[in-house]
Design a protein around this motif. Structure first.
Motif, PDB file in Angstrom:
ATOM      1  N   GLU A   9       0.750  -1.252   0.051  1.00 50.49           N
ATOM      2  CA  GLU A   9      -0.029   0.055  -0.073  1.00 50.49           C
ATOM      3  C   GLU A   9       0.777   1.177   0.011  1.00 50.49           C
ATOM      4  OE1 GLU A   9      -2.809   0.427   3.227  1.00 50.49           O
ATOM      5  OE2 GLU A   9      -3.511   2.409   2.389  1.00 50.49           O
ATOM      6  N   THR A  20       2.580  12.628  -9.402  1.00 51.83           N
ATOM      7  CA  THR A  20       1.828  13.915  -9.011  1.00 51.83           C
ATOM      8  C   THR A  20       2.597  15.055  -8.990  1.00 51.83           C
ATOM      9  OG1 THR A  20       0.341  12.308  -8.203  1.00 51.83           O
ATOM     10  CG2 THR A  20      -0.028  14.755  -7.468  1.00 51.83           C
ATOM     11  N   GLY A  30      -0.089  18.349  -0.334  1.00 50.31           N
ATOM     12  CA  GLY A  30      -0.803  17.079  -1.057  1.00 50.31           C
ATOM     13  C   GLY A  30      -0.674  15.802  -0.553  1.00 50.31           C
ATOM     14  N   ILE A  31      -0.540  14.938  -1.173  1.00 51.04           N
ATOM     15  CA  ILE A  31      -0.347  13.545  -0.854  1.00 51.04           C
ATOM     16  C   ILE A  31       0.880  13.357   0.178  1.00 51.04           C
ATOM     17  CG2 ILE A  31      -0.054  11.086  -1.518  1.00 51.04           C
ATOM     18  CD1 ILE A  31      -1.022  12.009  -4.319  1.00 51.04           C
ATOM     19  N   ALA A  36      -4.789  16.784   3.379  1.00 48.39           N
ATOM     20  CA  ALA A  36      -4.104  17.647   2.202  1.00 48.39           C
ATOM     21  C   ALA A  36      -4.278  18.909   3.182  1.00 48.39           C
ATOM     22  CB  ALA A  36      -4.891  17.443   0.991  1.00 48.39           C
ATOM     23  N   THR A  49      -9.648  11.608   3.375  1.00 50.53           N
ATOM     24  CA  THR A  49     -10.613  10.757   2.846  1.00 50.53           C
ATOM     25  C   THR A  49     -10.437   9.254   3.469  1.00 50.53           C
ATOM     26  OG1 THR A  49     -12.073  10.161   0.919  1.00 50.53           O
ATOM     27  CG2 THR A  49      -9.951  10.433   0.677  1.00 50.53           C
ATOM     28  N   LEU A  51     -11.678   5.150   2.859  1.00 50.07           N
ATOM     29  CA  LEU A  51     -12.495   4.136   2.298  1.00 50.07           C
ATOM     30  C   LEU A  51     -12.502   2.863   2.931  1.00 50.07           C
ATOM     31  CD1 LEU A  51     -14.152   3.648  -0.474  1.00 50.07           C
ATOM     32  CD2 LEU A  51     -12.008   2.567  -1.424  1.00 50.07           C
TER      33      LEU A  51
ATOM     34  N   THR B  91      -9.319  14.356  -4.132  1.00 49.72           N
ATOM     35  CA  THR B  91      -8.825  13.197  -3.674  1.00 49.72           C
ATOM     36  C   THR B  91      -9.153  11.884  -4.361  1.00 49.72           C
ATOM     37  OG1 THR B  91     -10.528  12.967  -1.965  1.00 49.72           O
ATOM     38  CG2 THR B  91      -8.655  14.198  -1.163  1.00 49.72           C
ATOM     39  N   SER B  93      -9.907   7.793  -3.910  1.00 48.08           N
ATOM     40  CA  SER B  93      -9.861   6.652  -3.166  1.00 48.08           C
ATOM     41  C   SER B  93     -10.070   5.486  -4.060  1.00 48.08           C
ATOM     42  CB  SER B  93     -10.575   6.381  -1.689  1.00 48.08           C
ATOM     43  OG  SER B  93     -10.315   7.215  -1.214  1.00 48.08           O
ATOM     44  N   ILE B  94      -9.504   4.301  -3.922  1.00 48.56           N
ATOM     45  CA  ILE B  94      -9.833   2.897  -4.777  1.00 48.56           C
ATOM     46  C   ILE B  94      -9.586   1.776  -4.220  1.00 48.56           C
ATOM     47  CG2 ILE B  94      -9.122   4.130  -7.101  1.00 48.56           C
ATOM     48  CD1 ILE B  94      -6.531   2.452  -6.830  1.00 48.56           C
ATOM     49  N   LEU B 123      -4.199  16.444  -7.640  1.00 45.74           N
ATOM     50  CA  LEU B 123      -4.568  15.290  -6.828  1.00 45.74           C
ATOM     51  C   LEU B 123      -3.754  15.340  -5.293  1.00 45.74           C
ATOM     52  CD1 LEU B 123      -5.476  12.363  -6.575  1.00 45.74           C
ATOM     53  CD2 LEU B 123      -3.628  11.536  -7.720  1.00 45.74           C
ATOM     54  N   VAL B 124      -4.527  15.530  -4.428  1.00 48.87           N
ATOM     55  CA  VAL B 124      -3.788  15.975  -3.302  1.00 48.87           C
ATOM     56  C   VAL B 124      -4.176  14.910  -2.019  1.00 48.87           C
ATOM     57  CG1 VAL B 124      -3.939  18.321  -3.438  1.00 48.87           C
ATOM     58  CG2 VAL B 124      -6.006  17.237  -2.269  1.00 48.87           C
ATOM     59  N   GLY B 125      -4.916  13.665  -2.512  1.00 49.37           N
ATOM     60  CA  GLY B 125      -4.904  12.648  -1.335  1.00 49.37           C
ATOM     61  C   GLY B 125      -5.829  11.622  -1.864  1.00 49.37           C
ATOM     62  N   GLY B 126      -6.001  10.811  -0.976  1.00 50.49           N
ATOM     63  CA  GLY B 126      -6.895   9.616  -1.184  1.00 50.49           C
ATOM     64  C   GLY B 126      -6.713   8.405  -0.319  1.00 50.49           C
ATOM     65  N   ASP B 127      -6.962   7.194  -0.687  1.00 57.35           N
ATOM     66  CA  ASP B 127      -6.796   6.056  -0.002  1.00 57.35           C
ATOM     67  C   ASP B 127      -6.885   5.040  -0.984  1.00 57.35           C
ATOM     68  OD1 ASP B 127      -6.843   4.248   2.290  1.00 57.35           O
ATOM     69  OD2 ASP B 127      -8.804   4.692   2.844  1.00 57.35           O
ATOM     70  N   THR B 128      -5.876   3.844  -0.572  1.00 58.24           N
ATOM     71  CA  THR B 128      -5.903   2.707  -1.472  1.00 58.24           C
ATOM     72  C   THR B 128      -6.169   1.457  -0.601  1.00 58.24           C
ATOM     73  OG1 THR B 128      -3.667   2.519  -1.327  1.00 58.24           O
ATOM     74  CG2 THR B 128      -4.321   3.872  -3.110  1.00 58.24           C
ATOM     75  N   THR B 129      -7.029   0.576  -1.171  1.00 59.45           N
ATOM     76  CA  THR B 129      -7.183  -0.468  -0.304  1.00 59.45           C
ATOM     77  C   THR B 129      -7.632  -1.772  -1.166  1.00 59.45           C
ATOM     78  OG1 THR B 129      -8.796  -1.690   1.244  1.00 59.45           O
ATOM     79  CG2 THR B 129      -9.627   0.038  -0.040  1.00 59.45           C
ATOM     80  N   SER B 138     -13.744   6.232  -5.512  1.00 58.44           N
ATOM     81  CA  SER B 138     -14.409   7.210  -4.949  1.00 58.44           C
ATOM     82  C   SER B 138     -13.584   8.714  -5.038  1.00 58.44           C
ATOM     83  CB  SER B 138     -14.586   7.170  -3.502  1.00 58.44           C
ATOM     84  OG  SER B 138     -15.108   8.183  -2.624  1.00 58.44           O
ATOM     85  N   SER B 140     -13.374  12.777  -4.367  1.00 55.12           N
ATOM     86  CA  SER B 140     -13.835  14.062  -3.636  1.00 55.12           C
ATOM     87  C   SER B 140     -13.449  15.048  -4.419  1.00 55.12           C
ATOM     88  CB  SER B 140     -13.938  14.132  -2.337  1.00 55.12           C
ATOM     89  OG  SER B 140     -14.677  13.081  -1.547  1.00 55.12           O
TER      90      SER B 140
END
Lengths: 335, 335
Positions: A9, A20, A30-31, A36, A49, A51, B91, B93-94, B123-129, B138, B140
């Motif tokens: 991950e 990015t 950012g990330i 953020a 965020t 998930l 952000t 998330s996948i 693209l400033v963030g997110g989640d991967t799972t 998802s 935002s």
């Protein structure tokens, strides 16, 4: 080409981050942090965020939907707390298969509303959709912080004191207890679950709280941590994140880590090394932070904040066990 | 108690909204518009989110991952456009199952990065799972709008002119074409897809664009629509949303709706009533807006913006067909 499992991950996040670049002047961070950071002129907004996927992050065999809704809010609020910010708004998207009825959706939202009340955040939007299998919950949170109070993962300096809120390892032992009960129930469906004397552990797993109380206490004492993040993947993993972000090494004294007796007793009962539960077990959603030495006197009054180590000058990360044995903290394998 | 299917998506959203109250003074608009509106003092932030589920919103049999990534960005940007705002950050998330390799993730993010470039968002963030089945995306988005330019769904007044961008029905016919090709491919895997002469329709379905160009043109002409939303669920559905939000009725002239010849030809080929494709078909991601009569001269120079009706004084919603026949626009069934 590498497989997803080999990359892991964090490897994947690093890969995405490296592809990015930030072009808008308002994109301040950012990330790579808990949230953020967006420059709004007079202050920063914080955006994060999470998930949550059924069968990966939760098991409805033992996770009540109401608790799940609360937890979905709390883990997002925890990311805002980790930036020393105040959460303000959330959006909630759910994908839900038609094996669930309206009562299930109501129960989930009951928990979400309780979470909103607990942390004084407003539910301002979201998305609802069908799902082919199970429930997926995606929450985004928007928070605020004044510019002089923003805390990143990267700000620690040599000799800063490393502190943790609450106690560690309980959520990890909680899921062990729940898994055991689930297996026993599957073997004998007439069984009554025996969870009464494990309620602290189970509660930490099913309905964790974000430590906004500590954020408010720090503000009252006038203390701004030099770096901070929340403990979602486990202490060892988070130490490595703080180390990477700051370029510093950390020394952690296992003996100083607050651990509930019930966590220790249950780890003995389950024949699990307490170091594993406490150092590698995740989902405690406590805060891990560094403070300047001169702030030590100021945080003494914060009961639920405990010094557990310091920023060393070796650029290496050490766990000192009770025996005095020193082991290097290394990246855990892909989960 | 009602079942989820009986309540429907909009019924469920209304139910969630009715259980929700806004407590933070910065929460200016919550659930019920294309984006939430957050008061930042000097300006508003706009926050929106969309959840895309494999097998519900897209079919990887014909949706290339790169296009999917682009679309995930575009549909979120479209929600910011619908508020007359400028998108700034997203952000992503996948959740992805391990039947996909790293190459698939790279392809998806390639599309996401292209979307970010096209709309100038970071693209400033997110989640991967992990996921147990298929892909869930998802996104935002956070946008900005100056306070005097914010456009809600509710602002229309009697006699305002109803306008739409681009043309309608193409995305709906696009998915019909793709479904036919998929069935033919399943029957004969050696078949080469015949999509060349349908590329406009297929493109509208697989890689729609948010109409930020129109938002910039409106700003240049000094026109602020009185109400606006994007067309994701179909014209009829969106007319009912605008009507409900404003308390006004709308009269739409089918003859005035821009429709590509290819859309009409293909609807004949598929034996589909073009009214169904154009009025009920969704996913065009065009903008539907009302403007004051006195702004009519100003929008004449915007080539891709077409008047299709007006706000009537009957508080009922009418579709006037080419034959002169007038039918009431009613809520479509649950999809």
């Amino acid at each position: 080409m590498k497989k997803l499992e080999e990359l892991g991950e964090f490897g994947l996040i690093d890969r995405i981050k490296s592809q990015t670049s930030l072009k808008n002047t308002t994109s301040f961070v950012g990330i790579g942090d808990d949230a953020a950071v967006i420059d709004q002129g007079s202050h920063y907004s914080l955006l994060s965020t999470d998930l949550m996927v059924e069968g990966v992050h939760f098991d409805l065999a033992y996770h009540p939907l109401k608790h799940l809704g609360y937890k979905a809010v709390a883990v997002n609020v925890s990311d805002i707390a980790a930036m020393n910010g105040i959460p303000k708004q959330i959006t909630v998207s759910i994908a839900i298969s038609n094996r669930f009825g309206l009562a299930a959706v109501d129960e989930l939202y009951e928990g979400i509303h309780l979470g909103c009340e607990a942390y004084n955040v407003d539910l301002v939007g979201g998305d609802t959709t069908a799902s082919r299998a199970g429930i997926v919950i995606s929450v985004s949170v928007l928070g605020e912080v004044t510019k002089d109070k923003l805390v990143l993962r990267s700000g620690s300096r040599e000799n800063d004191i490393l502190c943790v809120t609450g106690d560690l390892g309980a959520a990890y032992m909680g899921v062990q207890v729940l898994e055991r009960e689930k297996q026993e129930f599957l073997a004998n469906p007439n069984m009554q679950p025996q969870l009464e004397n494990k309620s602290y552990l189970v509660g930490k797993q099913l309905k964790p709280d974000a430590r906004m109380d500590i954020i408010h206490e720090l503000a009252e004492k006038g203390v701004v941590p030099t770096s901070m993040m929340d403990i979602s993947d486990g202490l060892a993993s988070e130490i490595l994140h703080l180390s990477k972000a700051s370029g510093n090494g950390f020394t952690v004294f296992f003996d100083n880590i607050p651990i509930e007796n019930l966590t220790l007793e249950t780890s003995t009962e389950f024949n699990i090394n307490p170091v594993v539960a406490v150092v590698n077990g995740g989902e405690d959603y406590e805060l891990l932070m560094t403070i300047k030495q001169e702030d030590y006197e100021n945080i003494k009054g914060i009961l639920d904040l405990t010094p557990i180590g310091f920023v060393n000058n070796e650029k290496m990360n050490w766990l000192v066990l009770n025996s005095g044995e020193k082991t290097e903290i290394k990246a855990p394998g892909w989960k």
